[in-house]
Design a protein around this motif. Structure first.
Motif, PDB file in Angstrom:
ATOM      1  N   THR A   1      -7.302  13.384  -4.759  1.00 30.10           N
ATOM      2  CA  THR A   1      -6.860  14.162  -3.604  1.00 30.10           C
ATOM      3  C   THR A   1      -5.420  14.623  -3.794  1.00 30.10           C
ATOM      4  O   THR A   1      -5.093  15.782  -3.532  1.00 30.10           O
ATOM      5  CB  THR A   1      -6.973  13.318  -2.309  1.00 30.10           C
ATOM      6  N   VAL A   2      -4.565  13.733  -4.243  1.00 26.80           N
ATOM      7  CA  VAL A   2      -3.166  14.062  -4.497  1.00 26.80           C
ATOM      8  C   VAL A   2      -3.059  15.128  -5.570  1.00 26.80           C
ATOM      9  O   VAL A   2      -2.295  16.095  -5.453  1.00 26.80           O
ATOM     10  CB  VAL A   2      -2.363  12.812  -4.897  1.00 26.80           C
TER      11      VAL A   2
ATOM     12  N   LEU B   1       0.810  -1.215   0.000  1.00 29.71           N
ATOM     13  CA  LEU B   1       0.000   0.000   0.000  1.00 29.71           C
ATOM     14  C   LEU B   1       0.846   1.269   0.000  1.00 29.71           C
ATOM     15  O   LEU B   1       0.492   2.258  -0.655  1.00 29.71           O
ATOM     16  CB  LEU B   1      -0.979  -0.007   1.178  1.00 29.71           C
ATOM     17  N   GLU B   2       1.971   1.261   0.712  1.00 26.22           N
ATOM     18  CA  GLU B   2       2.873   2.421   0.682  1.00 26.22           C
ATOM     19  C   GLU B   2       3.400   2.651  -0.731  1.00 26.22           C
ATOM     20  O   GLU B   2       3.447   3.792  -1.209  1.00 26.22           O
ATOM     21  CB  GLU B   2       4.049   2.206   1.641  1.00 26.22           C
ATOM     22  N   LYS B   3       3.770   1.570  -1.396  1.00 25.08           N
ATOM     23  CA  LYS B   3       4.263   1.680  -2.774  1.00 25.08           C
ATOM     24  C   LYS B   3       3.136   2.142  -3.698  1.00 25.08           C
ATOM     25  O   LYS B   3       3.368   2.949  -4.603  1.00 25.08           O
ATOM     26  CB  LYS B   3       4.827   0.345  -3.261  1.00 25.08           C
ATOM     27  N   ALA B   4       1.933   1.648  -3.467  1.00 27.82           N
ATOM     28  CA  ALA B   4       0.795   2.048  -4.293  1.00 27.82           C
ATOM     29  C   ALA B   4       0.524   3.541  -4.155  1.00 27.82           C
ATOM     30  O   ALA B   4       0.297   4.228  -5.156  1.00 27.82           O
ATOM     31  CB  ALA B   4      -0.450   1.242  -3.909  1.00 27.82           C
ATOM     32  N   CYS B   5       0.556   4.049  -2.942  1.00 28.02           N
ATOM     33  CA  CYS B   5       0.335   5.490  -2.734  1.00 28.02           C
ATOM     34  C   CYS B   5       1.361   6.303  -3.496  1.00 28.02           C
ATOM     35  O   CYS B   5       1.033   7.312  -4.127  1.00 28.02           O
ATOM     36  CB  CYS B   5       0.395   5.831  -1.246  1.00 28.02           C
TER      37      CYS B   5
ATOM     38  N   PRO C   1      -8.672   4.007  -4.708  1.00 29.92           N
ATOM     39  CA  PRO C   1      -7.445   4.538  -5.309  1.00 29.92           C
ATOM     40  C   PRO C   1      -7.693   5.755  -6.207  1.00 29.92           C
ATOM     41  O   PRO C   1      -6.905   6.702  -6.203  1.00 29.92           O
ATOM     42  CB  PRO C   1      -6.904   3.359  -6.121  1.00 29.92           C
ATOM     43  N   ARG C   2      -8.799   5.764  -6.946  1.00 28.65           N
ATOM     44  CA  ARG C   2      -9.135   6.896  -7.813  1.00 28.65           C
ATOM     45  C   ARG C   2      -9.349   8.171  -6.990  1.00 28.65           C
ATOM     46  O   ARG C   2      -8.910   9.248  -7.369  1.00 28.65           O
ATOM     47  CB  ARG C   2     -10.407   6.584  -8.605  1.00 28.65           C
ATOM     48  N   GLU C   3     -10.055   8.018  -5.867  1.00 31.30           N
ATOM     49  CA  GLU C   3     -10.287   9.161  -4.982  1.00 31.30           C
ATOM     50  C   GLU C   3      -8.975   9.663  -4.387  1.00 31.30           C
ATOM     51  O   GLU C   3      -8.761  10.870  -4.283  1.00 31.30           O
ATOM     52  CB  GLU C   3     -11.239   8.768  -3.852  1.00 31.30           C
ATOM     53  N   TYR C   4      -8.122   8.730  -3.995  1.00 30.22           N
ATOM     54  CA  TYR C   4      -6.809   9.098  -3.451  1.00 30.22           C
ATOM     55  C   TYR C   4      -6.036   9.906  -4.490  1.00 30.22           C
ATOM     56  O   TYR C   4      -5.457  10.941  -4.181  1.00 30.22           O
ATOM     57  CB  TYR C   4      -6.025   7.840  -3.058  1.00 30.22           C
TER      58      TYR C   4
ATOM     59  N   ASN D   1       1.838   9.302  -9.684  1.00 28.15           N
ATOM     60  CA  ASN D   1       2.221   9.371 -11.093  1.00 28.15           C
ATOM     61  C   ASN D   1       0.950   9.225 -11.933  1.00 28.15           C
ATOM     62  O   ASN D   1       0.431   8.125 -12.096  1.00 28.15           O
ATOM     63  CB  ASN D   1       3.220   8.265 -11.422  1.00 28.15           C
ATOM     64  N   MET D   2       0.483  10.330 -12.443  1.00 27.62           N
ATOM     65  CA  MET D   2      -0.781  10.332 -13.184  1.00 27.62           C
ATOM     66  C   MET D   2      -0.685   9.610 -14.529  1.00 27.62           C
ATOM     67  O   MET D   2      -1.693   9.323 -15.155  1.00 27.62           O
ATOM     68  CB  MET D   2      -1.269  11.768 -13.414  1.00 27.62           C
ATOM     69  N   ASP D   3       0.519   9.292 -14.979  1.00 27.56           N
ATOM     70  CA  ASP D   3       0.699   8.587 -16.250  1.00 27.56           C
ATOM     71  C   ASP D   3       0.386   7.094 -16.136  1.00 27.56           C
ATOM     72  O   ASP D   3       0.172   6.429 -17.138  1.00 27.56           O
ATOM     73  CB  ASP D   3       2.130   8.760 -16.767  1.00 27.56           C
ATOM     74  N   LEU D   4       0.389   6.575 -14.913  1.00 24.73           N
ATOM     75  CA  LEU D   4       0.107   5.152 -14.704  1.00 24.73           C
ATOM     76  C   LEU D   4      -1.377   4.950 -14.442  1.00 24.73           C
ATOM     77  O   LEU D   4      -1.985   5.695 -13.668  1.00 24.73           O
ATOM     78  CB  LEU D   4       0.889   4.623 -13.503  1.00 24.73           C
TER      79      LEU D   4
END
Length: 133
Positions: free
Chosen positions: A126-127, A79-83, A120-123, A88-91
């Protein structure tokens, strides 16, 4: 935050002499194994074989010294790696899921939402908002 608390606890134990230094290499080696292999299909048995300790023994040491079971440490790493990758909006979210060791995109979404109380989309939104302000 949990990980920081664990590290501080270990430091205090070291200063007080209440922690067994023999356990530190097991925890350190296990964390290193997870960090190097989190994208693979790993489990505590594979980690223990790599570290050359018994899996049940390692499970007890991790719980005692780190405060978390192996699977929770592995999930936290995922999850840390996923965040980090979600920034990276390209992925695509599917790519993030695969790159962080989740084989099932839906399961990734469930685990992520369970932990962070947002998909994940909401996260990602937010980012993105934080980066534009």
């Amino acid at each position: 935050m949990d990980r920081t608390l664990q590290i501080l606890t270990h430091c205090i134990d070291d200063l007080n002499g209440t922690s067994d230094p023999a356990y530190h290499h097991i925890v350190k080696d296990c964390l290193s194994f997870i960090e190097a292999n989190y994208t693979e299909d790993i489990n505590i048995t594979k980690a223990a074989l790599e570290i050359h300790v018994n899996a049940d023994y390692m499970a007890r040491i991790l719980k005692k010294e780190y405060g978390l079971p192996f699977i929770q440490i592995l999930t936290n790493t995922h999850l840390e790696k996923a965040c980090s990758l979600l920034c990276n909006m390209d992925l695509s979210i599917s790519e993030v899921s695969g790159r962080t060791g989740f084989r099932d995109f839906r399961y990734f979404g469930q685990v992520f939402k369970n932990r962070y109380k947002m998909a994940p989309r909401e996260y990602r939104k937010t980012v993105k908002k934080k980066n534009t302000h």
